[in-house]
Write a protein that holds these residues in place. Structure first.
Motif, mmCIF file in Angstrom:
data_model
loop_
_atom_site.group_PDB
_atom_site.id
_atom_site.type_symbol
_atom_site.label_atom_id
_atom_site.label_comp_id
_atom_site.label_asym_id
_atom_site.label_seq_id
_atom_site.Cartn_x
_atom_site.Cartn_y
_atom_site.Cartn_z
ATOM 1 N N LYS A 10 -4.378 1.852 3.801
ATOM 2 C CA LYS A 10 -3.178 1.013 3.837
ATOM 3 C C LYS A 10 -1.923 1.868 3.940
ATOM 4 C CE LYS A 10 -5.172 -2.902 1.288
ATOM 5 N NZ LYS A 10 -5.134 -3.695 0.034
ATOM 6 N N VAL A 11 -1.927 3.004 3.225
ATOM 7 C CA VAL A 11 -0.801 3.934 3.320
ATOM 8 C C VAL A 11 -0.688 4.472 4.745
ATOM 9 C CG1 VAL A 11 0.170 6.118 2.488
ATOM 10 C CG2 VAL A 11 -0.996 4.575 0.891
ATOM 11 N N LEU A 12 -1.831 4.804 5.340
ATOM 12 C CA LEU A 12 -1.846 5.314 6.713
ATOM 13 C C LEU A 12 -1.286 4.286 7.688
ATOM 14 C CD1 LEU A 12 -2.670 7.336 8.927
ATOM 15 C CD2 LEU A 12 -4.962 6.294 8.881
ATOM 16 N N PHE A 13 -1.755 3.053 7.603
ATOM 17 C CA PHE A 13 -1.308 2.010 8.528
ATOM 18 C C PHE A 13 0.191 1.737 8.346
ATOM 19 C CE2 PHE A 13 -5.647 1.609 9.420
ATOM 20 C CZ PHE A 13 -5.842 0.736 10.485
ATOM 21 N N TYR A 14 0.637 1.774 7.104
ATOM 22 C CA TYR A 14 2.062 1.552 6.838
ATOM 23 C C TYR A 14 2.901 2.652 7.485
ATOM 24 C CZ TYR A 14 6.484 1.513 4.269
ATOM 25 O OH TYR A 14 7.822 1.507 3.945
ATOM 26 N N ASN A 15 2.464 3.909 7.350
ATOM 27 C CA ASN A 15 3.222 5.019 7.918
ATOM 28 C C ASN A 15 3.135 5.055 9.436
ATOM 29 O OD1 ASN A 15 4.466 7.174 5.900
ATOM 30 N ND2 ASN A 15 2.690 6.246 4.900
ATOM 31 N N CYS A 16 2.023 4.614 9.987
ATOM 32 C CA CYS A 16 1.942 4.483 11.453
ATOM 33 C C CYS A 16 2.945 3.453 11.953
ATOM 34 C CB CYS A 16 0.522 4.088 11.869
ATOM 35 S SG CYS A 16 -0.680 5.437 11.827
ATOM 36 N N ALA A 17 3.053 2.345 11.239
ATOM 37 C CA ALA A 17 4.001 1.302 11.624
ATOM 38 C C ALA A 17 5.435 1.822 11.562
ATOM 39 C CB ALA A 17 3.840 0.082 10.724
ATOM 40 N N LEU A 18 5.756 2.601 10.522
ATOM 41 C CA LEU A 18 7.095 3.179 10.411
ATOM 42 C C LEU A 18 7.431 4.026 11.632
ATOM 43 C CD1 LEU A 18 7.517 4.453 6.725
ATOM 44 C CD2 LEU A 18 8.808 2.635 7.865
ATOM 45 N N LYS A 55 6.154 3.699 14.578
ATOM 46 C CA LYS A 55 5.867 2.960 15.817
ATOM 47 C C LYS A 55 4.663 3.558 16.552
ATOM 48 C CE LYS A 55 10.654 1.396 16.442
ATOM 49 N NZ LYS A 55 11.174 1.967 15.180
ATOM 50 N N MET A 56 3.622 3.897 15.782
ATOM 51 C CA MET A 56 2.383 4.434 16.324
ATOM 52 C C MET A 56 1.309 3.350 16.205
ATOM 53 S SD MET A 56 2.672 8.153 14.414
ATOM 54 C CE MET A 56 0.928 8.514 14.565
ATOM 55 N N PRO A 57 0.974 2.655 17.293
ATOM 56 C CA PRO A 57 -0.007 1.567 17.207
ATOM 57 C C PRO A 57 -1.386 2.084 16.814
ATOM 58 C CG PRO A 57 0.517 2.068 19.498
ATOM 59 C CD PRO A 57 1.481 2.841 18.665
ATOM 60 N N ILE A 58 -2.024 1.384 15.891
ATOM 61 C CA ILE A 58 -3.359 1.753 15.438
ATOM 62 C C ILE A 58 -4.165 0.475 15.244
ATOM 63 C CG2 ILE A 58 -2.562 1.831 13.034
ATOM 64 C CD1 ILE A 58 -4.662 4.035 12.545
ATOM 65 N N LEU A 59 -5.439 0.515 15.628
ATOM 66 C CA LEU A 59 -6.291 -0.672 15.576
ATOM 67 C C LEU A 59 -7.150 -0.723 14.325
ATOM 68 C CD1 LEU A 59 -7.465 -0.679 19.309
ATOM 69 C CD2 LEU A 59 -5.676 -2.094 18.275
ATOM 70 N N SER A 60 -7.820 0.394 14.006
ATOM 71 C CA SER A 60 -8.741 0.365 12.874
ATOM 72 C C SER A 60 -9.046 1.788 12.428
ATOM 73 C CB SER A 60 -10.039 -0.341 13.263
ATOM 74 O OG SER A 60 -10.722 0.399 14.267
ATOM 75 N N SER A 61 -9.642 1.880 11.252
ATOM 76 C CA SER A 61 -10.131 3.164 10.757
ATOM 77 C C SER A 61 -11.523 2.950 10.180
ATOM 78 C CB SER A 61 -9.196 3.738 9.692
ATOM 79 O OG SER A 61 -9.188 2.911 8.543
ATOM 80 N N SER A 62 -12.351 3.985 10.278
ATOM 81 C CA SER A 62 -13.704 3.910 9.721
ATOM 82 C C SER A 62 -14.107 5.307 9.275
ATOM 83 C CB SER A 62 -14.692 3.365 10.754
ATOM 84 O OG SER A 62 -14.704 4.184 11.912
#
Length: 437
Positions: free
Chosen positions: A295-303, A305-312
């Motif tokens: 969640k921290v990663l996705f939040y920082n990607c959004a900040l 403007k780096m689009p990301i789909l998923s992580s596994s």
């Protein structure tokens, strides 16, 4: 108001309530504004500079801060060594016999150093502001390097402003001391004769004669220019700090241009403390840690403007896999492939700062789920990413030493580091960190 009230930093903010600042902050600013010198000139210089910068803010505050002010602060930071050396030269003035040729020659060299090493890059800020106002601004390196200080001075004076700021500069004297040689500068009694020599047949000579006292006054005015610009920059920077800190692009620009290695280490350490509270929390199941950090990663990607789909994750491979949207890339063009590959490690770097040693490898894969297609992919080891975060390796090292794929097939990417070094030597930009090879 008297001159001390006019120069009190508390009266110079446009946006900031000075009561929100600590007394230490105000004390530091006062130390800048009340350095010895011509306080009358400093007053007119400061108010003129602040008004000029705020005129630019009215046009487009974010663009002005991002493309003019913050990059210029980075240029100013590069003059630190020169300024320290010049101050050392000031401290040596008493070593020479008063009025001797050696005494005057020492002052001439101080004048030359201030003009070439400080005055020129400092007045770049003024020129850049005028260019920004008129819509002719390109970038700070172009403004700084496309004109010498003589052209910059003429550009500013054509606006009939900042006469006090520039009165220490004389282009004929500057020319003479740049080519002192056998005739450029000579000493006669108490006077210094500066010869601006036009290299023709026969040579043409323009003469400027200054007494030692005049030279000392000119040096003081030059340094007054430096003090005025630096004091104004500090007030303006504090005045705009809320916008810089709340606009992520501006904040990243500030970190890039204005912070040193130690400052960046301190910022990373503060972030790492927060992440360690999650990573090292033995009361949290492993799955919960990964989910929270994701969640921290996705939040920082959004900040960013780096689009990301998923992580596994893959326990067997000790790998974190990030899927990002596939972009249109012509895979028949090596340059297009490389340009896109250079963007992928941004995800790995960000992921490593969040997850660190929880994974040994970090992969980033382009996917188009609508057509079930993969594009480019890159796998980078955690050890290599750590070296990058410690500023011991650069982006080209990540590309060169990682494993890359195109549509599922492994591809070889090799960097010619000798050519890259030659390119950096010819560039005005700072070279990035690099692994020793």
């Amino acid at each position: 108001m008297n001159i001390f009230e006019l120069l009190d930093p508390k009266n110079l903010f446009f946006f900031t309530d000075h009561q929100s600042l600590t007394e230490k902050d105000i004390s530091v600013l006062r130390g800048l504004f009340f350095l010895p010198g011509d306080l009358q000139a400093r007053t007119s210089n400061t108010y003129g500079l602040l008004c000029l910068m705020h005129d630019c803010m009215k046009i487009d505050s974010a663009r002005f801060l991002k493309t003019v002010f913050i990059p210029w602060v980075g240029i100013k930071a590069k003059t630190k060594v020169h300024r320290s050396r010049i101050m050392d030269e000031f401290s040596r003035v008493g070593e020479f016999e008063e009025g001797s040729d050696a005494d005057k020659a020492h002052l001439v060299n101080i004048y030359r150093s201030i003009v070439s090493d400080l005055f020129d890059p400092y007045i770049t800020l003024v020129v850049a502001c005028y260019q920004f106002k008129t819509g002719n601004y390109k970038d700070i390196d172009d403004t700084n390097a496309s004109m010498g200080e003589r052209n910059k001075t003429e550009y500013i004076l054509a606006r009939k402003e900042f006469l006090e700021l520039l009165k220490g500069y004389n282009p004929q004297v500057r020319n003479a001391i740049s080519h002192s040689g056998s005739h450029g500068v000579t000493y006669k009694n108490n006077n210094i004769i500066f010869r601006e020599i036009s290299r023709n047949t026969p040579p043409r000579v323009n003469i400027v004669t200054w007494s030692k006292e005049t030279l000392e006054q000119k040096i003081m005015w030059l340094f007054e220019c430096i003090i005025s610009i630096e004091a104004s920059e500090n007030v303006f920077g504090i005045d705009c700090q809320e916008q810089i800190l709340t606009d992520f692009d501006l904040f990243l620009g500030f970190i890039l241009h204005c912070s040193d290695h130690t400052t960046r280490e301190e910022l990373h350490a503060k972030f790492n403390i927060r992440m360690n509270n999650i990573r090292n929390n033995d009361s949290l199941p492993s799955e919960t840690k990964i989910e929270t950090l994701s969640k921290v990663l996705f939040y920082n990607c959004a900040l960013r403007k780096m689009p990301i789909l998923s992580s596994s994750t893959s326990e067997e491979r000790a790998e974190l896999r990030l899927e990002i949207p596939k972009v249109n890339t012509d895979f028949s063009e090596d340059e297009e492939i490389l340009n896109r590959l250079l963007q992928l490690p941004r995800y790995s770097i960000l992921a490593f700062t969040i997850f660190e040693d929880l994974f040994e490898r970090f992969s980033v894969v382009e996917v188009d789920k609508s057509e079930n297609l993969s594009g480019l992919a890159i796998i980078i080891s955690g050890n290599l990413l750590r070296l990058y975060c410690e500023e011991k390796a650069g982006l080209v090292d990540l590309i060169n030493d990682s494993v890359s794929f195109c549509e599922g097939k492994k591809i070889a990417v090799e960097i010619d580091f000798k050519k890259l070094e030659n390119f950096e030597d010819h560039s005005l930009n700072e070279p990035f960190p690099r692994l020793l090879r």
